[in-house]
Write a protein that holds these residues in place. Sequence first.
Motif, PDB file in Angstrom:
ATOM      1  N   THR A 189       0.863  -1.188   0.000  1.00  0.00           N
ATOM      2  CA  THR A 189       0.000   0.000   0.000  1.00  0.00           C
ATOM      3  C   THR A 189       0.893   1.229   0.000  1.00  0.00           C
ATOM      4  O   THR A 189       2.090   1.130   0.258  1.00  0.00           O
ATOM      5  CB  THR A 189      -0.844   0.098   1.283  1.00  0.00           C
ATOM      6  N   TYR A 190       0.296   2.366  -0.243  1.00  0.00           N
ATOM      7  CA  TYR A 190       1.012   3.604   0.043  1.00  0.00           C
ATOM      8  C   TYR A 190       0.396   4.185   1.313  1.00  0.00           C
ATOM      9  O   TYR A 190      -0.817   4.465   1.360  1.00  0.00           O
ATOM     10  CB  TYR A 190       0.905   4.589  -1.131  1.00  0.00           C
ATOM     11  N   LEU A 191       1.197   4.261   2.352  1.00  0.00           N
ATOM     12  CA  LEU A 191       0.803   4.832   3.644  1.00  0.00           C
ATOM     13  C   LEU A 191      -0.335   4.062   4.324  1.00  0.00           C
ATOM     14  O   LEU A 191      -1.003   4.589   5.203  1.00  0.00           O
ATOM     15  CB  LEU A 191       0.396   6.314   3.465  1.00  0.00           C
ATOM     16  N   GLY A 192      -0.569   2.838   3.874  1.00  0.00           N
ATOM     17  CA  GLY A 192      -1.673   2.078   4.455  1.00  0.00           C
ATOM     18  C   GLY A 192      -3.017   2.698   4.160  1.00  0.00           C
ATOM     19  O   GLY A 192      -4.013   2.386   4.814  1.00  0.00           O
ATOM     20  N   THR A 195      -6.603   2.472   8.692  1.00  0.00           N
ATOM     21  CA  THR A 195      -5.596   1.720   9.466  1.00  0.00           C
ATOM     22  C   THR A 195      -5.158   0.455   8.722  1.00  0.00           C
ATOM     23  O   THR A 195      -5.055  -0.637   9.286  1.00  0.00           O
ATOM     24  CB  THR A 195      -6.093   1.353  10.893  1.00  0.00           C
ATOM     25  N   GLY A 196      -4.906   0.615   7.447  1.00  0.00           N
ATOM     26  CA  GLY A 196      -4.501  -0.509   6.613  1.00  0.00           C
ATOM     27  C   GLY A 196      -3.057  -0.921   6.858  1.00  0.00           C
ATOM     28  O   GLY A 196      -2.303  -0.220   7.549  1.00  0.00           O
ATOM     29  N   PRO A 197      -2.651  -2.069   6.277  1.00  0.00           N
ATOM     30  CA  PRO A 197      -1.262  -2.509   6.427  1.00  0.00           C
ATOM     31  C   PRO A 197      -0.309  -1.463   5.856  1.00  0.00           C
ATOM     32  O   PRO A 197      -0.569  -0.897   4.804  1.00  0.00           O
ATOM     33  CB  PRO A 197      -1.213  -3.809   5.618  1.00  0.00           C
ATOM     34  N   SER A 226       5.610   4.979  -5.491  1.00  0.00           N
ATOM     35  CA  SER A 226       5.441   5.416  -4.084  1.00  0.00           C
ATOM     36  C   SER A 226       5.154   4.223  -3.199  1.00  0.00           C
ATOM     37  O   SER A 226       5.643   4.148  -2.080  1.00  0.00           O
ATOM     38  CB  SER A 226       4.279   6.397  -3.899  1.00  0.00           C
ATOM     39  N   GLU A 227       4.368   3.306  -3.714  1.00  0.00           N
ATOM     40  CA  GLU A 227       4.065   2.111  -2.911  1.00  0.00           C
ATOM     41  C   GLU A 227       5.336   1.342  -2.593  1.00  0.00           C
ATOM     42  O   GLU A 227       5.576   0.953  -1.452  1.00  0.00           O
ATOM     43  CB  GLU A 227       3.144   1.171  -3.692  1.00  0.00           C
ATOM     44  N   ILE A 259       6.799   0.709   1.135  1.00  0.00           N
ATOM     45  CA  ILE A 259       6.893  -0.635   1.717  1.00  0.00           C
ATOM     46  C   ILE A 259       8.344  -0.941   2.098  1.00  0.00           C
ATOM     47  O   ILE A 259       8.617  -1.550   3.136  1.00  0.00           O
ATOM     48  CB  ILE A 259       6.313  -1.694   0.742  1.00  0.00           C
ATOM     49  N   ALA A 260       9.286  -0.475   1.268  1.00  0.00           N
ATOM     50  CA  ALA A 260      10.709  -0.663   1.613  1.00  0.00           C
ATOM     51  C   ALA A 260      10.998   0.030   2.944  1.00  0.00           C
ATOM     52  O   ALA A 260      11.689  -0.515   3.809  1.00  0.00           O
ATOM     53  CB  ALA A 260      11.598  -0.100   0.501  1.00  0.00           C
ATOM     54  N   HIS A 261      10.426   1.218   3.117  1.00  0.00           N
ATOM     55  CA  HIS A 261      10.643   1.962   4.366  1.00  0.00           C
ATOM     56  C   HIS A 261       9.980   1.240   5.551  1.00  0.00           C
ATOM     57  O   HIS A 261      10.575   1.118   6.627  1.00  0.00           O
ATOM     58  CB  HIS A 261      10.072   3.380   4.203  1.00  0.00           C
TER      59      HIS A 261
END
Length: 558
Positions: free
Chosen positions: A431-434, A447-449, A490-491, A495-497
Amino acid sequence: MSDQPDVLVVGAGFAGMYAVHRFRELGLTVKVLEAGSDVGGTWYWNRYPGARCDVPSLEYSYSFSPELEQEWDWPEVFSAQEDILRYADYVADKFDLRRDMQFNTRIAKVEWQDDARRWRLTSEAGETFEAPFCVMATGCLSVPVEPKIPGAERFRGEVYHTGRWPHEAVDLEGKRVGIIGTGSSGVQAIPELARQAAHLTVFQRTPVYTVPANRKRMRAAVQQEFRDSYRQIREMQQKNPGGVSNFRPRKSVRRGDSVPADVTRPSDISMPSEAGVPNRLLDLTPEQRAQVMERFGLGALLAFRDVYTNAEANEVANALYRDTVRRMIRDPETAEHLLPKTYGLGCKRQVLDRDYYDTFNRDNVTLVDLGETPIETITESGIRTSRTHHDLDVLIYATGFDAMTGALLRANIRGRGGRSLNDQWRDGPVTYLGLQMSEFPNLFTVTGPGSPSVLCNMLVAIEQHLNWIGDCIHYLREHGLATIEPSPESEQQWIAHVNEVAEGTMYTAPSCNSWYLGANIPGKPRIFMPYVGGYPRYRERCEHEAGAGYPGFRVESA
Ligand code: N01
């Protein structure tokens, strides 16, 4: 209720409830679709004996209405399920939320219509709903898991899951009850079940680290001080990694109260450090460590920061934990079975209990260590392990949830060109930012993953997400834009971060198998799903995106 709403929201838990309020404020029409018969989400479904929240109630409450803050009374510092559900009911009435909600409606399909650029949702009963925007407010722990144990369908007694506890009273008096699972739900339920049942058999696969919960009644003076300080408290929440203020009432008010434990960020518990003890366990001599345990009990271990970041400190803490538990259990053999030995403190979500260990000193409680004597089969009348048959009238599954992704993957979500989310997330959630997924325009997760979610005070996380989503939809409207979704770049970067900040923490230690990692579901990819970088850092990133005109997203004109 609008038949042509701007936004469809799935779920009427605390997120769906706030969505109605917030979107109305922005002039949007909204319709919430909820599988249950009323509001409350987690607190609607998890009615098992002993269910309660592990975040102090004065913090686990909505911040959007100062009036609400002033008029609601919490009876306890950490509230029981029924009080939190009463709060949800009160909020729904006060803000007339049910007007925009349809209950008893479980959504089975969520499909993007490429031409119409709208989401079409279909219920299990075949009813359809359409809107340009869709918000999945389906919760992180809302899909209960019942393990596939041979013979399960043969059992003739009563069967319950803690996450789907009946609304009617369950009478356990005089009955032989068995419970499988010793996570947060099991640990909360076990002492209560032992009080009610003739006999309780606890089937434990993995022993748990659990510390005593604060069980104080709410004192009027403490509540008043919170009410007087609420604006400051809300600001403090915004600056805290776990979204809790850790606001302490003045010393005069607090006298006699123990310090509320902040389990969303265990290292904030300040018992030893308040007493002038260093906050690194390794800085203490063995004698000092023994004194701390004697004085503060098991909960003291959560206050040392190095327990979560340093493997040696973690080992020392685990050993202190085991020594303390050995002294709490009368039967040394039972004690040994209750000791966690294969993983460390801080790997799983911290469990809080009321009388858990003492329950195993009762004559009507038997512990079955499934590590030593595994379940062979469930029979018509109980459970057969490799050692013996346990006769049961009632079987309770406290076996947890398909966490964070379960509800989204079961909703059969299809984005552009019919692409399925289940395919897109085959190797784990991206995801991007959940908040959003590429190829799923105008679909938002709450409040996603990939967001702080379960590592944050849920109410703080929910409000922040819905404010962001509301502002985003408003922005699109203001700028003549029809759709928004993140770019795949961005996703991937996000996710890497998310993975990078989780690395090296106890959460991702090789010995750790938690639902945070999806490890409780056979075949689920092992990915650390929540964002551990802290709520303030995360919020700033979201604010930056919005403030800069959503550079990490792709938009289409109306
Ligand atoms: O679920 P869990 P939970 N045979 O997954 C066992 C929140 N929550 O519902 O560890 C035998 O933690 C499993 O054993 P193992 C909170 O965030 C909050 O208890 O996999 N046993 C484990 O013991 C929490 O973390 C509160 O070996 C089996 C248990 O079932 C989250 O919900 C209260 C098994 C599952 O533990 C989930 O907690 C309650 C099998 N086949 C919940 N399969 C508050 O305090 C599973 N188990 C707010």
